[in-house]
Structures are given as C-alpha cells and as structure tokens.
Write a protein that holds these residues in place. Structure first.
Motif, short mmCIF file in Angstrom:
data_model
loop_
_atom_site.label_atom_id
_atom_site.label_comp_id
_atom_site.label_asym_id
_atom_site.label_seq_id
_atom_site.Cartn_x
_atom_site.Cartn_y
_atom_site.Cartn_z
N ALA A 57 0.87 -1.18 0.00
CA ALA A 57 0.00 0.00 0.00
C ALA A 57 0.90 1.23 0.00
O ALA A 57 1.77 1.36 0.85
CB ALA A 57 -0.92 -0.01 1.21
N GLU A 58 0.68 2.11 -0.95
CA GLU A 58 1.53 3.28 -1.12
C GLU A 58 0.66 4.51 -1.36
O GLU A 58 -0.54 4.39 -1.60
CB GLU A 58 2.48 3.08 -2.31
CG GLU A 58 3.29 1.78 -2.23
CD GLU A 58 4.13 1.54 -3.47
OE1 GLU A 58 4.22 2.46 -4.31
OE2 GLU A 58 4.68 0.45 -3.61
N GLN A 59 1.29 5.67 -1.30
CA GLN A 59 0.58 6.89 -1.67
C GLN A 59 1.53 7.80 -2.44
O GLN A 59 2.46 8.36 -1.87
CB GLN A 59 0.01 7.61 -0.45
CG GLN A 59 -0.95 8.73 -0.86
CD GLN A 59 -1.52 9.46 0.32
OE1 GLN A 59 -0.78 10.09 1.07
NE2 GLN A 59 -2.84 9.44 0.48
N TRP A 60 1.28 7.91 -3.73
CA TRP A 60 2.02 8.83 -4.57
C TRP A 60 1.29 10.18 -4.56
O TRP A 60 0.18 10.31 -4.04
CB TRP A 60 2.14 8.29 -5.99
CG TRP A 60 2.81 6.95 -6.05
CD1 TRP A 60 2.24 5.73 -5.76
CD2 TRP A 60 4.17 6.68 -6.39
NE1 TRP A 60 3.17 4.73 -5.92
CE2 TRP A 60 4.36 5.27 -6.31
CE3 TRP A 60 5.24 7.48 -6.78
CZ2 TRP A 60 5.58 4.66 -6.58
CZ3 TRP A 60 6.46 6.87 -7.05
CH2 TRP A 60 6.62 5.49 -6.96
N ARG A 61 1.92 11.17 -5.16
CA ARG A 61 1.36 12.53 -5.14
C ARG A 61 -0.04 12.57 -5.75
O ARG A 61 -0.94 13.19 -5.20
CB ARG A 61 2.31 13.48 -5.90
CG ARG A 61 1.82 14.92 -5.98
CD ARG A 61 1.70 15.55 -4.61
NE ARG A 61 1.37 16.98 -4.70
CZ ARG A 61 1.05 17.72 -3.67
NH1 ARG A 61 0.99 17.19 -2.46
NH2 ARG A 61 0.77 18.99 -3.83
N VAL A 62 -0.24 11.90 -6.88
CA VAL A 62 -1.54 11.92 -7.53
C VAL A 62 -2.60 11.28 -6.64
O VAL A 62 -3.75 11.71 -6.61
CB VAL A 62 -1.49 11.24 -8.91
CG1 VAL A 62 -1.19 9.75 -8.78
CG2 VAL A 62 -2.79 11.46 -9.67
N HIS A 63 -2.22 10.27 -5.86
CA HIS A 63 -3.18 9.63 -4.97
C HIS A 63 -3.47 10.53 -3.76
O HIS A 63 -4.60 10.55 -3.27
CB HIS A 63 -2.63 8.28 -4.50
CG HIS A 63 -2.31 7.36 -5.62
ND1 HIS A 63 -1.07 6.76 -5.76
CD2 HIS A 63 -3.03 6.95 -6.69
CE1 HIS A 63 -1.07 6.02 -6.85
NE2 HIS A 63 -2.24 6.12 -7.43
N GLU A 64 -2.48 11.26 -3.30
CA GLU A 64 -2.69 12.20 -2.20
C GLU A 64 -3.72 13.24 -2.59
O GLU A 64 -4.64 13.57 -1.81
CB GLU A 64 -1.37 12.88 -1.82
CG GLU A 64 -1.50 13.89 -0.70
CD GLU A 64 -0.21 14.66 -0.47
OE1 GLU A 64 -0.24 15.61 0.33
OE2 GLU A 64 0.81 14.33 -1.08
N VAL A 65 -3.60 13.77 -3.82
CA VAL A 65 -4.53 14.79 -4.29
C VAL A 65 -5.95 14.25 -4.34
O VAL A 65 -6.91 14.92 -3.97
CB VAL A 65 -4.10 15.29 -5.68
CG1 VAL A 65 -5.17 16.19 -6.28
CG2 VAL A 65 -2.77 16.03 -5.58
#
Length: 299
Positions: A57-65
């Motif tokens: 499970a990860e969070q990239w910038r696009v997912h944060e937005v």
C-alpha cells in the motif's frame, strides 16, 4: 519518482498457514469456506494452480490529491493472475470503499497499482486501528474466484500519518472559519484581498494564525504581517494579502495538482500549530485564475 510513504506486506498466499498475521480465503460468491480460520497451506484455486501474490500500500502525489491509496499488487508465481476487486477495510476512516477492476498481474513480480478511496479520518486514538485489504483474484483462465484477506502491518506509519493529518484539519475547522475576503484587481501588481478569520463557539481558547502559504502558482505577500489572533473577546480578525504569480511557465500550469490550495498553520490556545487549508470558493478561483492568466499571458 519516489513514493511519499510505503507500507509493505509480503504475504505469499501459497504459505498463508505459516504466517501468524492471518490470511483467510472464501469463495467470491460469499459461500462460507469450511477452511476459513484454518487456512489451507497450499492456498490453491479449485483447479489446483497456486496463487503467489504480494501486496503493498503506497501513496504517490496523484493519490494524495485524490485522497486515494495505491494498492500495489505483485504476482510472484509462474501463472498470470486476474484481479477483479480490491477492498480496503480501514476502521479508523469513514468512507473507504472497494473498487472493481480488471487487472492482469503478469509473472515476474511486476507491480500493478489499483487506486482505492480511503475515506476521512477522525480524532480518536493516537494511531490508526489495525486494517486489512481484501483482494478477489484467480489464476488466469480459472473459473473460480478467491477472496483473500490480507492484514496490513500494525502499527501502520502511513495510516497513522493520514489519520493525524485529518484530525488536525478537523480540529482547525471546528475552532475557526477561514475564508478569503473580496478581491481588488491591481492590474500588473496582482490582486489585493484578505484572509477573514472567525472564531467558532466550539473553540476552547485563543486561535492564532501563525503562517499562511502560497503554492506553486501563487505568491502571497502580507503588507501588515502574516499572523493574527482571535479570542472570545475579539472573535474576528483579518490579514491583508496581495497575491501575484509565482511561476508563469507552462510546465507549472500543466503539473500543478492543487492550484487553489493554500496551507495555513493554526495554534489553538497556545499549543503546537496544526496544519489546515483555507476554503476557496468559485469567486476566489475566478479572481485568482483571471489575474494569473492575464499577467502570465496564458490563454
């Protein structure tokens, strides 16, 4: 590109019985599995072909937005695996939801990301509760689906961080209302406005704005200083601001993810400042975008 945060679970379904974290399989139809709670060491589909999957499970910038987690699936076996659904089970968050997908996991461990909404966290315990991910998958060509429940590591640094961020924002919203005041066009010098601060009845003491920031497109200047405090005796205040373009290059226009997000730090009753954002309405967006495009000469 480096991920903002990384949660790793390397759970090989072919060895579920050897793990203490817990891994259960039920048919995707919802029919109770006689082996639930005592996982089959083979972890095989009904046609006998084993599944060997790991998940992160990860969070990239696009997912944060987009307020998403990237559930990254890895096929470590010798047979392609088809995934039809990914469901997060996050007790500390409300509004998380599963997503249907048609993801084919090739052999060799190549990662396939499936973004899922993780909802909104509240203010409860210091850390996030234990959480899980349910994956519906089958070997490519097999007739029957398997629902596999994977426990996320606990404590979980990424979920703890997301929960703390949401809690801080909620405490700010409960204590103070922040909004931009009317905008005045200054021509080539940008636009003039103000940050309007109103203390709510739920605030327990003073509320101090310690910092207000611009972003990749907008520069904020403060003719009279960038801090202000409200209290029960003085429940409203304003911080005059002037906004001008920070960048006019097309790359910034194309890559900006949150053009109208303005971070603010708020100290409640003298405690450590909490992070929040200023609410921006359609009139604010129109005034700021019109100014930016006029000065930057961008259509």
């Amino acid at each position: 590109m480096r991920p903002v945060s990384l949660l790793v679970i390397s759970l090989l379904l072919a060895a579920c019985a050897a793990t203490a974290a817990g891994c259960t399989r039920t048919p995707a139809t919802g029919t109770p599995d006689p082996a639930a709670g005592t996982p089959d060491p083979a972890a095989t589909a009904t046609d006998g072909r084993p599944l060997s999957i790991s998940v992160t499970a990860e969070q990239w910038r696009v997912h944060e937005v987009n307020r998403q987690l990237a559930i990254a699936l890895h096929n470590n076996g010798t047979t392609p695996v088809r995934v039809s659904r990914v469901e997060p089970d996050l007790p500390s968050f409300e509004g998380e939801s599963g997503v249907d997908t048609d993801a084919l996991l090739p052999v060799g461990g190549l990662r396939v990301d499936v973004p899922v909404p993780f909802g909104a966290g509240g203010c409860g315990p210091a850390g996030a509760d234990a959480s899980r991910v349910v994956v519906t998958a089958r070997p490519e060509g097999a007739a029957d689906w398997q629902r596999v429940t994977l426990d996320l590591p606990h404590p979980n640094p990424l979920l703890d961080k997301l929960l703390a961020t949401d809690c801080a924002a909620q405490r700010v919203r409960d204590s103070v209302t922040l909004a931009f005041g009317p905008w005045q066009d200054l021509g080539p010098d940008g636009v003039r406005g103000s940050l309007e601060i109103t203390r709510t009845g739920a605030a327990g003491g003073t509320v101090r704005i310690t910092e207000l920031d611009g972003n990749v497109l907008y520069r904020l200047a403060f003719p009279r200083g960038g801090t202000a405090e409200v209290s029960a005796a003085r429940p409203t205040a304003a911080i005059p601001i002037v906004v001008t373009p920070l960048r006019c290059d097309l790359h910034a226009f194309a890559e900006v993810k949150k053009p109208f997000e303005f971070p603010v730090h708020v100290a409640l009753d003298g405690r450590e400042p909490l992070a929040g954002t200023v609410g921006v309405d359609e009139d604010d967006k129109t005034a700021l975008d019109t100014m930016l495009r006029r000065i930057c000469k961008v259509p």
